[in-house]
Design a protein around this motif. Structure first.
Motif, short mmCIF file in Angstrom:
data_model
loop_
_atom_site.label_atom_id
_atom_site.label_comp_id
_atom_site.label_asym_id
_atom_site.label_seq_id
_atom_site.Cartn_x
_atom_site.Cartn_y
_atom_site.Cartn_z
N ALA A 76 -16.91 2.11 -0.98
CA ALA A 76 -15.64 1.75 -1.76
C ALA A 76 -14.86 3.32 -1.65
O ALA A 76 -13.53 3.42 -1.31
N SER A 77 -15.45 4.45 -1.86
CA SER A 77 -14.99 5.69 -2.01
C SER A 77 -14.29 6.05 -0.69
O SER A 77 -13.12 6.49 -0.42
N PHE A 78 -15.12 5.66 0.40
CA PHE A 78 -14.75 6.25 1.76
C PHE A 78 -13.42 5.41 2.13
O PHE A 78 -12.26 5.85 2.60
N GLY A 79 -13.46 3.89 1.84
CA GLY A 79 -12.26 3.40 2.08
C GLY A 79 -11.07 3.78 1.25
O GLY A 79 -9.79 4.02 1.81
N LEU A 80 -11.09 4.31 -0.14
CA LEU A 80 -9.95 4.82 -0.99
C LEU A 80 -9.52 6.05 -0.50
O LEU A 80 -8.52 6.21 -0.21
N ILE A 81 -10.41 7.05 0.24
CA ILE A 81 -9.96 8.26 1.20
C ILE A 81 -9.22 7.98 2.08
O ILE A 81 -8.34 8.48 2.31
N SER A 82 -9.42 6.94 3.04
CA SER A 82 -8.83 6.87 4.13
C SER A 82 -7.62 5.47 4.08
O SER A 82 -7.19 5.42 5.21
N LEU A 83 -7.77 5.06 3.00
CA LEU A 83 -6.69 4.00 2.73
C LEU A 83 -5.01 4.38 3.07
O LEU A 83 -4.52 3.80 4.05
N PRO A 84 -4.68 5.56 2.76
CA PRO A 84 -3.38 6.13 3.11
C PRO A 84 -3.01 6.21 4.34
O PRO A 84 -1.79 6.10 4.53
N LEU A 85 -4.12 6.31 5.28
CA LEU A 85 -3.86 6.24 6.61
C LEU A 85 -3.39 4.84 7.22
O LEU A 85 -2.57 4.89 8.27
N MET A 86 -3.59 3.72 6.51
CA MET A 86 -3.35 2.59 6.88
C MET A 86 -2.03 1.73 6.22
O MET A 86 -1.63 0.94 6.61
N VAL A 87 -1.80 2.51 5.03
CA VAL A 87 -0.79 1.98 4.29
C VAL A 87 0.65 2.32 5.03
O VAL A 87 0.61 3.56 5.36
#
Lengths: 379, 269
Positions: free
Chosen positions: B106-117
């Motif tokens: 989940a942490s990894f997802g949170l870190i890289s999420l802004p790339l996909m938003v």
């Protein structure tokens, strides 16, 4: 900082007059669990100062785990580890006066060879120049002075191995831990390094704890060997002990080649046990504590303790027929079929060909052994 | 039997598609670069080679505006990239060296999420957030926003690098009497450096060229190069825009080149 810790350790040692304080390493009832998996099941052992001690076993037996617990990379679930009488199980790795030679050497790739060897000395508070000059001496000891300014990647595997050794020895640890350091080398280099390590241990007087899965390596180098399997200690003893007097099936089978025969014990008298094996053959061997009359156990006989002849020789003789001869260089392995009994492997030195102790396949002959060559095993 | 021809050049349409892609991608850049050296006031008529428009940016009537925008852009890019890289380095250390912990994925997802938003969503969200906490729009709001959205860009190359570094190096350091901090600064950090530099350069470029988020959070009177260029273009396209664009392109090319060579240098072997 570490020096302070060592000095404190020294004080403890003086105060503690228990006899165990002379042992280099004492492991007491050490247990290691990862979740529900138990990697080490209550191991206790004492390693003397100045000893070349080997932890031997197949992969997954817990030998590396035990070594890493001594180094401080794995914590001890239960039990204690003492270094010259002082408990070290709760100290972080950098406060333990032990150094490790890693399996993959783990030389710092961004530093030169000299910087690598000097690293431990600098971390222990030596000045840069002092550390470098001591490191230079260590490189001389392992005959790599000319490579001081190179990077690890510019060295061969064998050279990297010697750098790793020099780096671990430079801070003069009380105990040197070696985690299968020779496994990446080719056979010839490995043999040479085995001798070099042995000499280095004698010269420095530092206790070596060596981990390997190679039984030949263990027999060649060690003062004592602890044979491990499935997180348990199977046997602890000198190489001769382990080889000649294996305690159980696992040790007999793991160390060297052997004939394992199912036998039942018919009688015990005068320290000798009379057993019979399949096909009505009878054998006498030394009594082993814990194995009584009627026991169905295994008997181990090393192939090189057997010899063949046309007529029964003195001692024990069993009648059989040659099935096959296998040439293995220095030796010849012969598979012998006993009448209605199990097969035997007999190992004859290649030089014995002249003595006509090698027979053609199909020949009827006798397999002989001295009294006591066989060893009864606890399962 | 004929050998299987796996040469990509023999694929049907290879040449046409390649040329089309290259033209679409690079023809505008080439044309802008060429026309930035045009002596004409028109952006389409070629009247000879000249450095007039470069002179115009640096010493013309609007030079003060460009200089201020450039100053804002570069200082924000440097500070934001530095902060983002520091945070990303710590994050990568925790993620790669922190062992298994709950919510690691989940942490990894949170870190890289802004790339996909979508960036516009991020821009609106950031603006609303800044407003709601009463953060006055201006230089510092841009700086904070840039630091935040640069983190994932800095994080990815650092993490990739770190995964390639075996933990036996740190163990060896600690075995040789280095404490945790020394093992980090003397061993892990130097080995991670190529990843950190790549991450920094990527974050720098992303910050330097960001328009959407900057435009939302910048407030009146504070311009970065992209917003200044956009403002200028709205009032009519002048060749000085081409000169500025060419300079920015030059900076990007230099950065990408450095990043490429740094990431290629492998000091773990």
């Amino acid at each position: 900082m570490p020096d302070e810790a060592f000095n404190m350790a020294q004080h403890h040692k003086d105060a503690d007059m228990s006899p165990s304080s002379t042992a280099a390493i004492e492991v007491r009832d050490a247990v290691k669990r990862y979740g529900t998996f138990t990697a080490l099941k209550r191991i206790s052992l004492t390693i003397e100062d100045n000893e070349f001690f080997t932890l031997l076993g197949p992969s997954g037996c817990g030998k590396t785990t035990l070594l890493r617990m001594i180094a401080g990379f794995e914590d001890v679930t239960e039990g204690a580890i003492h270094l010259f009488g002082d408990p070290i199980a709760d100290l972080p790795p950098h406060q333990r006066p032990v150094n490790t030679v890693f399996q993959n050497y783990a030389l710092f790739p961004h530093m030169t060879i000299l910087e690598n060897v000097a690293f431990g000395l600098e971390m222990r508070g030596k000045s840069k120049s002092e550390a470098r000059s001591k490191a230079g001496e260590m490189l001389e000891l392992v005959q790599l002075s000319e490579f001081a300014k190179r990077k690890p990647s510019q060295l061969s595997g064998g050279q990297q191995q010697r750098v790793a050794l020099a780096r671990a020895l430079a801070p003069q640890p009380k105990v040197l831990l070696l985690d299968e350091p020779l496994s990446a080398l080719d056979l010839k280099l490995r043999k040479a390094m085995q001798l070099e390590l042995k000499h280095l241990q004698r010269e420095t007087g530092i206790t070596f704890i060596f981990v390997t899965h190679d039984q030949e390596e263990a027999l060649t180098m060690s003062d004592r060997i602890a044979v491990m399997s499935a997180g348990e200690m199977q046997q602890l003893g000198s190489p001769t002990d382990i080889y000649e007097r294996p305690r159980n099936m696992f040790v007999a089978d793991f160390i060297g080649e052997t004939n394992l025969l199912e036998v039942s014990v018919d009688a015990i008298a005068g320290g000798r046990a009379t057993c019979h094996l399949g096909g009505g053959h009878e054998l006498t061997c030394n009594e082993v504590e814990g194995i009584g009359v009627g026991a169905k156990v295994h008997l181990s006989i090393r192939p090189e303790r057997l010899f063949m002849s046309e007529e029964p020789a003195e001692g024990e003789s069993l009648k059989g027929r040659i099935k096959e001869n296998i040439f293995v260089g220095t030796d010849i392995s012969t598979i012998v079929e006993l009448a209605e009994g199990p097969d035997f492997i007999v190992r004859t030195s290649n030089s014995d060909r002249g003595n006509k102790r090698i027979f053609e396949p199909g020949t009827e002959m006798f397999v002989n052994m001295e009294l006591g060559a066989g060893r009864l095993l606890i399962d | 039997m004929a050998a299987v021809n796996d040469n990509i050049k023999s694929y049907t349409g290879f040449k046409a598609i390649t040329i089309l892609c290259l033209v679409v991608l690079y023809a505008p850049l080439v044309i802008v670069t060429i026309y930035s050296f045009n002596a004409s006031k028109s952006i389409t008529n070629w009247e000879g080679l000249s450095l007039y428009w470069y002179y115009d940016i640096f010493a013309g009537p609007e030079s003060a505006k460009w200089k201020e925008a450039a100053w804002n852009s570069f200082t924000i890019a440097i500070v934001a990239a530095t902060m983002a890289t520091s945070i990303a380095t710590l994050a990568a250390t925790a993620m790669v060296r922190g062992g298994k912990f709950k919510l690691r994925t989940a942490s990894f997802g949170l870190i890289s999420l802004p790339l996909m938003v979508p960036e516009i969503v991020l821009a609106v969200a950031t603006l609303i957030f800044f407003n709601s906490i009463g953060f006055t729009r201006g230089y510092f709001s841009i700086l904070v926003a840039h630091t935040a959205f640069c983190i994932p860009f800095a994080y990815l190359p650092i993490q990739a690098r770190m995964q390639g570094i075996e933990d036996s190096f740190e163990q060896a350091a600690m075995d040789l009497y280095a404490n945790k901090r020394q093992a980090f600064t003397k061993i892990l950090l130097p080995l991670m450096m190529p990843g950190i530099i790549s991450g920094f350069l990527l974050a720098f470029i992303v910050s330097l060229d960001d328009f959407i988020i900057t435009n939302f959070v910048k407030g009146a009177g504070v311009e970065t190069l992209p917003t200044a260029i956009f403002g200028s273009v709205k009032q009519g396209l002048k060749p000085n825009i081409m000169a500025i664009s060419t300079l920015l392109l030059g900076v990007s090319v230099v950065m990408v080149t450095i990043s490429y060579f740094v990431s290629k240098k492998d000091n773990t072997q």
